[in-house]
Scaffold this active site. Structure first.
Site: not given
Ligand code: PGA
Length: 222
Positions: A99, A148
Site C-alpha cells: 500500500h 490506487e
Molecule cells: P480511501 O482509501 O478509500 O479512503 O481513498 C483507499 C486506500 O487507501 O486503500
C-alpha cells in the site's frame, strides 16, 4: 457473473468496541443483501483486531473473509514487531502488500515487497498487491493487483473511470494477473462507474468501509 471483490482497508482505525459495533450492524445489513458466491467481501483490520473479527464472522455467520493490512517479509523468528505469514495463515486468506502508505511512511522498497509476496504465497495467503502507477514492477505470483493513484487516496477525488479502465487493461495485458481492483475515494455514489468496466474486478475501499452503511452501500450499488 464474474467475481467482484470488495476489500475494506481499515488502516489504523477502530478499537475493539468499535469493531464489535461494526459487526453487529453489518450482520443485520448483510442478512438483507443476499451476497452471492461471486461477491468476495474481504475485511482487512489492524493486526490486534484480527482474532476478534475472526470470531465475530463465525458467530454472525457472515459472508466475509479476512485479510491483513501487511505481512512480515521474514519468516517466524527474532523480528520484533513483525507478524509472520505462519501466524497470519491461521486468521486470513488475503494480505494487502505494498500500500502506498506503507511505501511512504515505512520506507518499503520493491525488494521488501517482493519478499512479502514470497512469504504470503509460500503460506497460501493471497496477496493483494497495490501499485499507484501502471509501470511499477509486480512481483512474480501476484494474481490480484489494486491500482490506487496517489491523488485519489483519501482525497475525495477519485480517478476517472476511463483512466482506471485503461490502466487495468494495460496491467492485464502486460502481466499474468487475474484480477485488477480500483482504489481511491470509492463511495456508494461512484462505485458503479468502476464496477461496470470490463477490466475492473473490484474495489479497495478505505474511508467508506469504516461504517457498515458505507461498505454495504458500495456493495449494493456496485
Ligand atoms: P480511501 O482509501 O478509500 O479512503 O481513498 C483507499 C486506500 O487507501 O486503500
Amino acid at each position: 457473473m464474474r467475481k467482484q471483490f470488495f476489500v475494506a482497508n481499515w488502516k489504523s482505525h477502530k478499537t475493539i468496541e468499535e469493531t464489535r459495533e461494526w459487526f453487529s450492524d453489518m450482520s443485520l445489513r448483510l442478512h438483507e443483501l443476499n451476497i452471492s458466491d461471486e461477491q468476495k467481501l474481504i475485511v482487512c483490520p489492524p493486526y490486534p483486531l484480527l482474532s476478534f473479527c475472526h470470531e465475530a464472522i463465525s458467530q454472525h455467520h457472515l459472508p466475509i473473509t479476512l485479510g491483513s493490512e501487511d505481512i512480515s517479509p521474514f519468516p517466524e523468528g527474532a523480528y520484533t514487531g513483525a507478524v509472520s505469514a505462519r501466524l497470519l495463515r491461521e486468521l486470513v486468506t488475503y494480505t494487502i502488500i505494498g500500500h502506498s502508505e506503507r511505501r511512504q511512511y515505512f520506507s518499503e522498497t520493491v525488494e521488501i515487497l517482493s519478499e512479502k509476496v514470497k512469504m504470503s504465497l509460500a503460506s497460501g495467503i493471497e496477496p493483494i498487491y497495490c501499485i499507484s502507477n501502471k509501470e511499477e514492477k509486480i512481483p512474480q505470483g501476484v494474481k490480484i493487483v489494486a491500482y490506487e493513484p496517489l491523488s485519489a487516496i483519501g482525497s475525495g477525488h477519485p480517478d476517472s473511470p476511463d483512466d482506471a479502465e485503461a490502466v487495468a487493461k494495460f496491467l492485464k495485458g502486460n502481466n499474468d494477473i487475474a484480477h485488477v481492483l480500483y482504489g481511491g475515494s470509492v463511495t456508494a455514489e461512484d462505485v458503479n462507474s468502476y464496477m461496470h468496466l470490463p477490466s475492473i474486478d473490484g474495489v479497495l475501499v478505505g474511508g467508506a468501509s469504516l461504517t457498515p452503511e458505507g461498505f454495504c452501500g458500495i456493495i449494493q450499488h456496485a
